[in-house]
Design an enzyme around this catalytic site. Structure first.
Site, short mmCIF file in Angstrom:
data_model
loop_
_atom_site.label_atom_id
_atom_site.label_comp_id
_atom_site.label_asym_id
_atom_site.label_seq_id
_atom_site.Cartn_x
_atom_site.Cartn_y
_atom_site.Cartn_z
CD GLU A 417 -3.01 -1.10 2.25
OE1 GLU A 417 -2.97 -0.20 3.11
OE2 GLU A 417 -3.92 -1.95 2.21
CD GLU A 493 -3.23 -6.01 4.20
OE1 GLU A 493 -2.07 -5.73 3.84
OE2 GLU A 493 -3.91 -5.26 4.90
C1 GAL Z 1 -4.31 -2.63 5.45
C2 GAL Z 1 -2.83 -2.50 5.75
C3 GAL Z 1 -2.44 -3.33 6.94
C4 GAL Z 1 -3.41 -3.09 8.07
C5 GAL Z 1 -4.80 -3.41 7.61
C6 GAL Z 1 -5.86 -3.31 8.67
O1 GAL Z 1 -4.77 -1.67 4.59
O2 GAL Z 1 -2.07 -2.90 4.65
O3 GAL Z 1 -1.13 -3.04 7.32
O4 GAL Z 1 -3.30 -1.77 8.46
O5 GAL Z 1 -5.12 -2.53 6.57
O6 GAL Z 1 -7.13 -3.56 8.14
#
Ligand code: GAL
Length: 831
Positions: A417, A493
């Protein structure tokens, strides 16, 4: 240009505890002195450090606490920033005096500076990678030598708990003047089939002398049974003051392939031999032989077998042990993940410990090795952006050189990100980093995790990586593949659902909100705006079979980022203390102690075949008699029948009788309710007693699960994760779970009373925990509270010839219990 990957890779090596290493590597982890605070002249040889604390490395000063509102809840509410000093005194033995001596740190968190006898050796801002300094010119051959290490992490430098200090191991590398370079072997394999594989061995030889040396490089490849399957020897000139590269190759017949189910490993033993036949260095590397292939149409293949990523993202802390690396704690974490059905780990968002990669090799877990969470553009005030320009190339190259022999690693990730997604020329940085990955390792693809769905594509950043990872974009897979059919895509993710183990609010399927008890209900449906229940990712992956799979956020809870408490939006900068005492995450499928939440079982029901059945919520709802309570069963069986106090509430078929769940998330335009084919649901008017589920396959009973309304807690049940642990080196740990039990033997799932542990015999107390994200009890306290009926104590085996550790748990009004664990010499040294 996106390139179609058809990669044949192989690697080898054998098991033990360290990869890769020279026989000259010696343990340098004991007898360090530690001082927390500023210390003018802390590097001076003459400084009197007698009153400093004795510590053993790995050491994380921040996990010692206290948890305080003074520190940022976003990074765990722990004192990780500020200054700390480590010093170690040592003398050389007679045999070490003519040698080349270097110190190797596997990682210092962070902004470290190191001195030997007052001479400055260097600095390293990034905390997640190791490095070596040459000590030879500055050593006192006959007197005392002093290593001084200054560590200075800054506040607001991490979006999660980073730990602080010398949290990974340290070694003294004592070698001859000609040796294998640090991280100096690279085993690649090509054209891998079950019949034959080409093994390509690269060895870098380093000569510290002025003059050239004629040396032989002998490479022995040894299989898991200890048989030498190949011996190769080559003469070469090790040029004075230089590092040369040698290359040897052979065809291995009938290789024992590394795979998820059979993680076979080989050892490479490299010897550097001089003209007189004397062995100057012996260097061991471990590798595996395996073939990886990525295709845009079908997905990822391991040894020719289509394999979907059933992945989890993991941060690096080890719950109550903080960030201090421990092999057993890491192994336990990964074993629990395996049990959930996990086959892949994303080391979010940084290079992991050596131990983690070694264990992934041993357990058969695929790894996405990630370098950065930030490039040049700031996410957080004192983040990596401050040193990106100066250090990114060195850090990225070092990560790949350190990790390239691990068969578990299948991709290099250049970032998560990163803010450059939203910037016109951001793609240029991505292009540069992707090129570094190809230069260092042409055998694996690179990737990145993008969250800015539109801009990462528009500004051509996504075009720079070999494999495109999207964070939380399940509903967009179809569109992406339609617009970019040649892209190889996966969910880097996914999910980000929040829950507290064992917590069910009486509002049941409630909305995403902050609650007065500082907890989140555990129906596996609640999360921030970008998140969605696991069911949605399962569904969209089924709809889009070319997507490689997913990495859910996260396998384990971690310290820091207590969303939704303190900061609903993960780009919020500054302190996250408005909802103190929340200071650890709710995202895990497993809590900080390794206790499974309901979500663990939801994944297990999709990701494993061995029969399993899980039932939720608990059944203690006094005052709610007659009110309908949503009851869910997670199973991989065909059908489940639910009974309340012996009366059937009906049989439901998985995939046919869909469990309705509420959903709503960004980038999804579908209806508010989702009939989930992955859960079974009954709405049961509450009546105390016995709730029982029976699962069936082919009409035959497979399993039974019972939840009883429990009475008052009366006794404690203790269970150790292992009955016998090792006394080899004082590093092995036993994890003992305490559960509160009533007079009928039922688990007291709502009990939150006090508990106190003590440890005696041939071991010591290490830490406790209960998995409550709002508990302010530090892990080094032996007194704490049960959290929904459970608590954990960790004990460490003494180094020596073995014996017994007694662990006792007491609680007011509870019958106390003791459990005894054996410790013994296991001699697990490198062969
Ligand atoms: C994502 C991020 C992670 C964590 C997660 C929580 O966007 O890459 O590091 O913060 O959100 O939902």
């Amino acid at each position: 240009m996106k390139y179609y990957l058809n990669i044949l890779i192989c690697f080898l090596l054998m098991s033990s505890s360290i990869w890769a290493q020279s026989d000259g590597q010696t343990d340098f982890n004991k007898d360090w002195k530690f001082y927390k605070g500023e210390m003018k002249g802390g590097e001076a040889a003459s400084l009197n450090d007698q009153n400093w604390r004795n510590v053993r490395i790995p050491h994380d000063w921040a996990i010692e606490g206290p948890f305080s509102k003074e520190y940022n809840a976003r990074s765990g509410g722990l004192p990780f920033h500020g200054e700390g000093w480590y010093r170690k005194h040592f003398m050389l033995t007679n045999t070490q005096k003519n040698k080349h001596v270097a110190i190797e740190f596997e990682g210092i968190m962070n902004n470290s500076e190191v001195w030997i006898n007052g001479h400055y050796l260097g600095k390293r801002p990034f905390g997640y990678l190791g490095f070596e300094y040459d000590l030879t010119p500055y050593l006192n051959l006959d007197g005392n030598n002093i290593i001084a290490v200054k560590v200075k992490p800054e506040d607001l430098s991490s979006r999660w708990f980073p730990g602080a200090g010398m949290y990974r191991k340290v070694w003294l590398n004592i070698n001859n003047d000609v040796r294998v370079n640090h991280w100096g072997t690279f085993v690649k394999t090509h054209n891998v089939t079950s019949r034959v594989a080409t093994i390509d061995i690269q060895v870098e030889v380093q000569n510290f002398l002025m003059n050239d040396e004629i040396v032989s490089i002998k490479n022995k490849v040894i299989n898991a049974n200890g048989d030498v399957v190949k011996e190769l020897q080559q003469k070469t000139v090790a040029v004075g003051k230089e590092t040369i590269k040698t290359q040897q190759a052979f065809n291995m017949l009938q290789p024992q392939l590394w795979s998820i189910d059979t993680p076979n490993l080989y050892h490479l033993v490299t010897e550097v031999i001089n003209k007189e036949g004397e062995v100057l260095d012996t260097y061991r590397s471990r590798f595996g032989v395996r073939d990886i292939k990525f295709t845009a149409k079908e997905g990822f293949f391991l040894n020719g077998e289509l394999t979907k990523f059933k992945g989890v993202c993991l941060h690096h802390d080890l719950g109550p042990l903080g960030a201090a690396v421990n092999r057993r704690a890491t192994q336990r974490q990964l074993e629990i993940m395996k049990e959930m059905g996990v086959n892949a780990i994303r080391t979010s968002h940084n290079p992991p410990s050596r131990e983690q990669l070694e264990i992934c090799d041993e357990l058969g877990l695929l790894v996405l090795d990630e370098a950065f969470d930030e490039w040049g553009i700031q996410k957080i005030e004192n983040g990596y952006h401050k040193v990106f320009d100066e250090w990114h190339e060195r850090d990225l190259r070092d990560m790949i050189r350190r990790d390239r022999n691990h068969p578990s690693i299948i991709m290099w990730s250049i970032g998560n990100e990163i803010k450059e997604q939203g910037v016109k020329d951001g793609w240029k940085v991505a292009q540069k980093l992707a090129k570094i990955c190809h230069e260092e390792d042409p055998s694996r693809p690179n990737t990145a995790g993008f969250n800015q769905y539109v801009s990462a594509i528009k500004n051509k950043l996504a075009h720079q990586v070999d494999i495109v990872g999207f964070n939380y974009k399940a509903a967009k897979y179809e569109e992406v593949k339609k617009n970019h059919p040649d892209w190889i895509v996966y969910g880097s993710e996914t999910e980000s659902i929040t829950s507290s183990r064992g917590v069910y609010h009486s509002t049941f399927l409630e909305k995403y909100k902050k609650n007065t008890d500082n907890q989140i209900t555990s129906y596996d449906i609640i999360g921030p705006t970008w998140s969605y229940p696991p069911d949605m990712e399962f569904y969209f992956l089924e709809q889009n079979p070319s997507i490689l799979g997913e990495f859910m956020w996260t396998g384990f809870d971690y310290f820091g980022e207590p969303t939704p408490y303190g900061g609903r939006d993960n780009s919020t900068n500054g302190y996250w203390n408005s909802d103190w005492p929340n200071k650890s995450s709710f995202f895990g499928a497993v809590d900080l102690c390794g206790f499974k939440k309901d979500r663990f079982y939801l994944y297990q029901s999709q990701w494993t075949d061995a029969p399993m059945l899980h039932l939720l919520p608990h059944w203690n709802w006094k005052g709610y008699e007659g009110q309908e309570i949503p009851v869910f069963a997670y199973t991989n069986a065909e059908e489940v029948e639910l009974f309340l106090n012996g009366k059937s509430l009906g049989k439901k078929k998985k995939g046919v009788d869909k469990g309705i769940i509420p959903i709503q998330f960004r980038y999804y335009e579908g209806p508010y309710e989702f009939p989930s084919p992955y859960r079974l649901r009954w709405d049961v008017p509450y009546q105390k007693g016995e709730l029982k589920a029976i699962s069936y396959i082919d009409g035959k009973v497979v399993e039974e699960k019972i939840i009883n309304t429990h009475l008052k807690a009366k006794t404690i049940e203790l269970t150790a994760d292992r009955a016998i642990i090792s006394s080899d080196d004082g590093e092995d740990l036993v994890f003992v779970t305490a559960r509160a039990i009533d007079t009928n033997g039922n688990f007291c799932s709502t009990f939150n009373g006090d508990i106190q542990f003590s440890v005696s015999g041939d071991g010591t107390f290490e830490a406790t925990g209960n998995g409550d994200p709002s508990s302010l009890v530090v892990p080094n306290s032996s007194k704490l509270k049960f959290f929904n009926g459970m608590a954990l104590v960790i004990a460490r085996a003494n180094e020596g010839k073995g014996g017994f550790i007694n662990i006792t748990a007491k609680g007011k009004g509870l019958k106390f219990k003791t459990i005894t664990v054996k410790t013994e010499v296991q001699d697990k040294k490198v062969q």
